[in-house]
Design an enzyme around this catalytic site. Structure first.
Site, short mmCIF file in Angstrom:
data_model
loop_
_atom_site.label_atom_id
_atom_site.label_comp_id
_atom_site.label_asym_id
_atom_site.label_seq_id
_atom_site.Cartn_x
_atom_site.Cartn_y
_atom_site.Cartn_z
N CYS A 34 0.85 -1.20 0.00
CA CYS A 34 0.00 0.00 0.00
C CYS A 34 0.88 1.25 0.00
O CYS A 34 0.86 2.04 -0.93
CB CYS A 34 -0.87 0.04 1.25
SG CYS A 34 -1.88 -1.38 1.48
N1 SAJ Z 1 6.40 2.23 8.72
C1 SAJ Z 1 7.44 2.95 9.26
N2 SAJ Z 1 7.16 3.91 10.19
C2 SAJ Z 1 5.87 4.17 10.58
C3 SAJ Z 1 4.82 3.41 10.01
C4 SAJ Z 1 5.10 2.45 9.09
O1 SAJ Z 1 8.61 2.74 8.93
O2 SAJ Z 1 5.67 5.05 11.42
C5 SAJ Z 1 6.71 1.22 7.69
C6 SAJ Z 1 6.32 -0.17 8.13
O3 SAJ Z 1 7.39 -0.80 8.77
C7 SAJ Z 1 5.99 -0.84 6.81
C8 SAJ Z 1 5.46 0.29 5.94
O4 SAJ Z 1 5.92 1.50 6.55
O5 SAJ Z 1 7.14 -1.36 6.21
C9 SAJ Z 1 3.94 0.32 5.84
O6 SAJ Z 1 3.47 0.26 7.14
P1 SAJ Z 1 1.91 0.47 7.48
O7 SAJ Z 1 1.79 0.50 8.96
O8 SAJ Z 1 1.37 1.63 6.72
O9 SAJ Z 1 1.26 -0.89 7.03
P2 SAJ Z 1 0.46 -1.27 5.73
O10 SAJ Z 1 1.28 -1.17 4.52
O11 SAJ Z 1 -0.17 -2.59 6.03
O12 SAJ Z 1 -0.65 -0.14 5.65
C10 SAJ Z 1 -1.99 -0.44 5.95
C11 SAJ Z 1 -2.74 0.58 5.18
N3 SAJ Z 1 -4.11 0.16 5.08
C12 SAJ Z 1 -4.73 0.36 3.89
O13 SAJ Z 1 -4.15 0.80 2.92
C13 SAJ Z 1 -6.13 -0.02 3.85
C14 SAJ Z 1 -2.67 1.93 5.85
O14 SAJ Z 1 -3.64 2.82 5.27
C15 SAJ Z 1 -2.94 1.82 7.31
O15 SAJ Z 1 -2.90 3.12 7.91
C16 SAJ Z 1 -1.86 0.94 7.89
O16 SAJ Z 1 -2.13 -0.38 7.37
C17 SAJ Z 1 -1.88 0.91 9.41
O17 SAJ Z 1 -2.30 1.92 10.00
O18 SAJ Z 1 -1.36 -0.07 9.94
#
Ligand code: SAJ
Length: 421
Positions: free
Chosen positions: A260
């Site tokens: 995403c």
């Molecule tokens: N990450 C960081 N620092 C942060 C947050 C994330 O390095 O502060 C990294 C994570 O390690 C990962 C990547 O970014 O590698 C993405 O992390 P993510 O928490 O955004 O996880 P996703 O990719 O599963 O995102 C989903 C998304 N959901 C949808 O698209 C429906 C996102 O919109 C959500 O906000 C997110 O989950 C969530 O909140 O966990």
């Protein structure tokens, strides 16, 4: 009513089974007949999806996985959850959406509600899907109904599931929105937030995820500056988090993975380029996030030197490869980039990830190993890339010669050679 879900991946399969749990008949469509066979045998290919759910749904004949798209004629609602990858140059690839729209047009019955959930660039529903569906003199808003509603599935998140996460819905007409609202409120029983058009809903999804990508890039760049200035970036973020309004903490890391956050902003960037908006903020954020794997390896090399060791041919235990904790998905994981750079330095790697049997990078496939005292004692360094909850951090703390933790794992390490990003 029978519901059809096209695309049985991370979004479609959990959605299909959630709808089954609400008591509806679901036909799950996927072109990949291997997936269909696995599902028919009650096997799951998604970490979040328990096989018992699938087996029970199939046993009760409430869930029918198929690659026969003619069965689209049997359903009253069709939700499209197909992948929307981007090409290397960022051009959106919506062929799966187009294929699904054609399959629907060729098979659908009258009075069918079609909802596109795949993330895409604004305009896809109105300018691409709608003309395909209207081929057969079907009048949208009367014979069939078309809406867009972005998926908000967060893999591994137990607190927010598809039923308690509000759904934004944009319809081609008022009747399309109302039919979609009835579906989401009765079948998924979640709150619906209706917007004026599908474009608004398509665009808000890109805002949601680009917001994350850019703010992760901000703290990643801050971590690089704080390192140079010998400031603890985690302390800075914790301190900023005391602001009760107008701030939201993000954490630095080895990069941004998943399907995403690294991908969705590319649609916004592309849409901007089509309209003369250069959107350099997104490109810059991408570059910062993509610079983190090298930053991690440079820091590791520096810490090894302080131990009188060379990164070249070093024995490194890598902890955690999936793109975020406690799930088994390593697609686009930045850990893969770090592993590639370490291999280029001829490091001897041992990969520990309880959620993965093996890890495939573009060069090779590596099997994961169990974390043991011997493994840690033999290593020059332990590198934490994904902080799964079920790792034995105290074993690492006790025996590691050097620990570089890129996630500020919540375990209180006492090891004298513990470093964090
Ligand atoms: N990450 C960081 N620092 C942060 C947050 C994330 O390095 O502060 C990294 C994570 O390690 C990962 C990547 O970014 O590698 C993405 O992390 P993510 O928490 O955004 O996880 P996703 O990719 O599963 O995102 C989903 C998304 N959901 C949808 O698209 C429906 C996102 O919109 C959500 O906000 C997110 O989950 C969530 O909140 O966990």
């Amino acid at each position: 009513a029978k519901i059809g879900v096209i695309g049985l991946g991370y979004v479609g399969l959990p959605l299909a089974l959630e709808i089954v749990n609400k008591g509806f008949q679901v036909i799950g469509f996927d072109k990949n007949d291997e997936k269909i066979d696995l599902l028919k045998n009650g096997q799951s290919y998604i970490a979040d999806m328990l096989e018992t759910n699938i087996q029970e749904a199939i046993h009760k004949e409430r869930f029918e996985p198929t690659d026969n798209f003619a069965k689209l004629a049997e359903v009253n609602v069709i939700i499209i959850c197909v992948p929307t990858p981007t090409a290397e140059d960022g051009t959106p690839n919506i062929t799966y959406i187009v294929d699904a729209a054609h399959a629907i047009e060729q098979n659908m019955s009258a009075d069918t509600l079609i909802i596109l959930e795949s993330t895409t660039y604004p305009g896809t529903t109105e300018d691409v899907v709608r003309p395909i569906l209207e081929k057969r003199e079907a009048v949208i808003g009367q014979d069939i109904f078309l809406a867009y509603s972005p998926e908000r599935v967060d893999p591994g998140n137990r607190n927010f599931t598809v039923t308690n996460t509000p759904k934004v819905v944009g319809g081609i007409s008022k009747s399309c929105v109302e039919v979609a609202r009835i579906f989401y409120e009765t079948v998924i029983n979640t709150n619906v937030y209706a917007v004026k058009s599908p474009k608004v809903a398509e665009m808000e999804k890109l805002l949601e995820n680009t917001f994350r990508q850019i703010n992760i890039a901000l703290v990643n760049e801050l971590s690089q500056l704080c390192y140079k200035m010998d400031i603890d970036v985690w302390e800075v973020i914790d301190a900023a988090s005391t602001k009760p309004y107008g701030f939201m903490p993000f954490t630095p890391g080895p990069g941004v993975g998943g399907h995403c956050i690294p991908v969705d902003p590319k649609y916004l960037l592309w849409a901007g380029q089509q309209h003369g908006i250069t959107a350099t903020l997104i490109e810059t954020a991408d570059k910062i996030n993509e610079s983190m794997p090298n930053f991690v390896v440079e820091r590791l090399a520096h810490y090894l030197i302080t131990q009188g060791k060379d990164l070249h041919e070093a024995e490194i235990v890598v902890i955690g490869v999936s793109y975020k904790p406690n799930i088994n998905d390593f697609r686009e994981s930045p850990a893969l980039d770090v592993i590639n750079i370490l291999r280029e330095n001829h490091c001897n790697l041992k990969i520990v990830d309880p959620f993965l049997e093996s890890v495939t990078t573009d060069e090779c496939t590596m099997h994961t190993v169990l974390l043991t005292k011997e493994l840690i004692l033999r290593a020059d360094a332990v590198l934490i890339l994904t902080n799964h909850s079920n790792i034995n951090y105290s074993l690492i703390d006790e025996h590691a010669a050097l620990i570089f933790d890129t996630r500020n794992t919540h375990y209180l390490f006492k090891n004298q050679n513990y470093y964090k990003l």
